[in-house]
Design an enzyme around this catalytic site. Structure first.
Site, mmCIF file in Angstrom:
data_model
loop_
_atom_site.group_PDB
_atom_site.id
_atom_site.type_symbol
_atom_site.label_atom_id
_atom_site.label_comp_id
_atom_site.label_asym_id
_atom_site.label_seq_id
_atom_site.Cartn_x
_atom_site.Cartn_y
_atom_site.Cartn_z
ATOM 1 N N ASP A 92 -6.441 10.515 2.893
ATOM 2 C CA ASP A 92 -7.852 9.075 2.816
ATOM 3 C C ASP A 92 -8.339 9.636 3.163
ATOM 4 O O ASP A 92 -8.467 11.153 4.186
ATOM 5 C CB ASP A 92 -6.787 7.749 3.466
ATOM 6 C CG ASP A 92 -8.180 7.531 3.663
ATOM 7 O OD1 ASP A 92 -9.128 6.902 2.867
ATOM 8 O OD2 ASP A 92 -8.500 6.096 4.275
ATOM 9 N N ASP A 127 -16.071 7.302 0.347
ATOM 10 C CA ASP A 127 -16.621 5.962 0.245
ATOM 11 C C ASP A 127 -16.853 5.116 1.158
ATOM 12 O O ASP A 127 -16.852 5.058 2.597
ATOM 13 C CB ASP A 127 -15.748 4.349 -0.716
ATOM 14 C CG ASP A 127 -14.733 3.838 -0.475
ATOM 15 O OD1 ASP A 127 -14.401 5.111 0.340
ATOM 16 O OD2 ASP A 127 -14.007 3.023 0.127
ATOM 17 N N ALA A 195 -12.046 -2.632 1.443
ATOM 18 C CA ALA A 195 -12.520 -3.466 2.335
ATOM 19 C C ALA A 195 -11.815 -4.690 1.744
ATOM 20 O O ALA A 195 -12.432 -5.377 2.011
ATOM 21 C CB ALA A 195 -14.002 -3.481 1.874
ATOM 22 N N CYS A 278 18.108 -10.873 7.757
ATOM 23 C CA CYS A 278 18.703 -9.718 6.522
ATOM 24 C C CYS A 278 20.641 -8.943 6.450
ATOM 25 O O CYS A 278 20.833 -8.834 7.176
ATOM 26 C CB CYS A 278 17.571 -8.578 6.963
ATOM 27 S SG CYS A 278 17.659 -7.545 6.610
ATOM 28 N N CYS A 280 20.261 -5.005 5.556
ATOM 29 C CA CYS A 280 20.074 -4.030 5.778
ATOM 30 C C CYS A 280 21.263 -3.308 7.086
ATOM 31 O O CYS A 280 21.641 -4.424 7.380
ATOM 32 C CB CYS A 280 18.493 -3.414 6.331
ATOM 33 S SG CYS A 280 18.183 -3.919 7.443
ATOM 34 N N CYS A 283 20.704 -4.293 10.837
ATOM 35 C CA CYS A 283 20.571 -5.820 10.851
ATOM 36 C C CYS A 283 22.063 -6.011 10.691
ATOM 37 O O CYS A 283 22.359 -7.283 11.516
ATOM 38 C CB CYS A 283 20.465 -6.878 9.885
ATOM 39 S SG CYS A 283 18.413 -6.458 10.118
#
Length: 490
Positions: A92, A127, A195, A278, A280, A283
């Site tokens: 960015d 921008d 934005a 979860c 994963c 978890c």
């Protein structure tokens, strides 16, 4: 766009491949770009790559540019070595800082040169991020400045680095569409929609859908679309269905620092949880109580890793949905997680005609899962294509029941699609799975299909045999159509 290839569509959702020549990699889309803070790395970029399969990430070149500690190492060693990441790196420009603090001390030419010199694979010009709801005069003036800077970016010496063309325009659909056309005309490579974070922070998903749809009208199918700041997995499916390909997320880390736990339905605070829903590794190996008792840094990293598992898991779910043609069913399911997401889904369906242009003509099975299903592109397409069918005879029966020899021709009727030639009854989408108790909206959509067919054949006499349609649906049927209830006695 030579660097982006689409392999499959569903609605406006795309399975694609973004070739990033400077990194020598091809990134599969839709995908997430984890935001990496060059000063504070909650999860190391090498871990993002090895554990989560990250092909691309994003970091802030303006922070690096202004850092006494990191500027020279970035220039000397390059971003990939500095961050220990072999995939593609997008940077960015400082536009976020501009939106937050009002000014920055770098020009588009300077920041693009710096991004090129530190080895960024995808660079971003400076921008002007115009926030939602500003007056039109401000939006137009700032949009003109953004376009001027994009033109400078075109002339900049960026080597093999891809360059983005951000699309601004606040919450004015016509400005967004115009900005998107102008961005497309630059011939730049990636199109971030800027934005929009305030809309997501305020749960204004309907407004977000309108903004994205306007941008896509201007961009068409020209290249990958990046929804800046879209980090919550709850909204990936909706954004993808509108045509977004890239998302970036600092949420995984920011939420973790606040002890917040991501799910596809929203967020939970760790203190409020007794069980992890979860599967994963984080978890399954820990309980909420165990995590809560850990040191802050350790707890934050583990929560961030869980948040990343959920995030990447939803990206894979979205990809599979596009591949199998069930993306809108997934959007429907995700919309039930929050009332404002439902608003967003309904706003998305306001643009069904736009989505229909790229939606696949044939898929597996259409599942009617809510009243919103009656507004999907497939229903609109069926109504529009009724003009492709001829009718032989003067007396035509439209029925949800069986045929009748008293009529010259018999057509089937199936909510929400309405009338169809019977020999098409085994083709998509007429093979739809629809509840036996069809709702009012499905009946109304079917009635709109009847009205369309009747309009196309003004000299034909029609009889409609319906299965207890709602009164509001029957009111949509033209008066010259004879009506009979399927279960009524003759």
């Amino acid at each position: 766009m030579t660097n982006f290839e689409v392999r499959a569509y569903d609605a406006a959702g795309r399975l694609g491949e973004l070739t990033v020549p400077r990194a020598g990699v091809t990134v599969e889309t839709p995908t997430i770009l984890p935001v990496v803070n060059p000063h504070v790395q909650t999860v190391e970029p090498s871990t993002l790559e090895s554990e989560f399969g990250a092909e691309i990430l994003i970091t802030n070149s303006y922070i690096l540019h202004g850092s006494d500690d990191l500027r020279d190492p970035a220039l000397d060693r390059g971003l990939h070595d500095l961050l220990d990441f072999s995939g593609a790196i997008m940077t960015d420009s400082g536009s976020f800082q501009l939106s937050e603090y009002g000014e920055i001390d770098v020009t588009t030419e300077e920041i693009l040169r710096f991004q090129r010199d530190i080895g960024s694979d995808i660079g971003t010009p400076v921008d002007i991020p115009t926030p939602p709801d500003v007056d039109r005069e401000q939006a137009e003036a700032e949009l003109a400045t953004t376009q001027e800077r994009l033109e400078r970016a075109v002339d900049a010496d960026t080597g093999e680095m891809l360059v983005t063309a951000p699309v601004q325009g606040s919450t004015y659909p016509d400005l967004r569409e115009r900005a998107a056309r102008d961005a497309k005309s630059t011939g730049l490579d990636v199109f971030p929609l800027g934005a929009v974070v305030p809309l997501m922070n305020e749960y204004r998903y309907a407004d977000l859908a309108d903004v994205v749809a306007a941008c896509k009208r201007g961009l068409g199918e020209s290249g990958p679309v990046h929804l800046f700041g879209a980090g919550h997995p709850m909204m990936f499916a909706m954004a993808a269905a509108l045509g977004c390909d890239l998302f970036d997320s600092a949420a995984y880390a920011l939420y973790a620092r606040d002890d917040r736990y991501l799910t596809v339905r929203g967020t939970e605070h760790l203190d409020d949880m007794e069980y992890f829903p979860c599967q994963c590794p984080i978890c399954t190996d820990h309980t909420p109580a165990e995590l809560a008792g850990m040191a802050e840094k350790v707890r934050g990293e583990l929560l961030a890793r869980h948040n990343l598992h959920v995030t990447y898991g939803e990206i894979r779910t979205v990809r599979q949905a596009i591949r199998s043609g069930t993306l809108l069913e997934l959007v429907d399911a995700r919309a039930r997680g929050h009332p404002t997401m439902l608003d967003g889904y309904r706003a998305l369906l306001d643009h069904a005609e736009q989505l229909e242009r790229t939606d696949r003509v044939s898929k597996g099975t259409f599942f009617y899962t809510s009243a919103e299903s009656a507004r999907r592109p497939e229903v609109l397409r069926h109504h529009e294509r009724l003009d492709r069918f001829d009718i032989d005879g003067d007396e035509v029966l439209l029925t949800e029941g069986g045929s009748n020899d008293r009529y010259d021709e018999t057509w089937g009727v199936r909510p929400p699609f309405g009338p169809y030639p019977r020999d098409l009854g085994d083709t998509y989408p007429l093979t739809a799975e629809v509840p036996d108790r069809a709702d009012r909206v499905a009946h109304e959509a079917a009635a709109d299909g009847v009205a369309r067919l009747v309009e196309l054949h003004p000299d034909v006499s029609f009889t409609l045999v319906h299965d207890d349609w709602a009164a509001t649906a029957l009111e949509r049927v033209p008066e010259r159509v004879r009506l009979r209830d399927l279960h009524a006695r003759e």
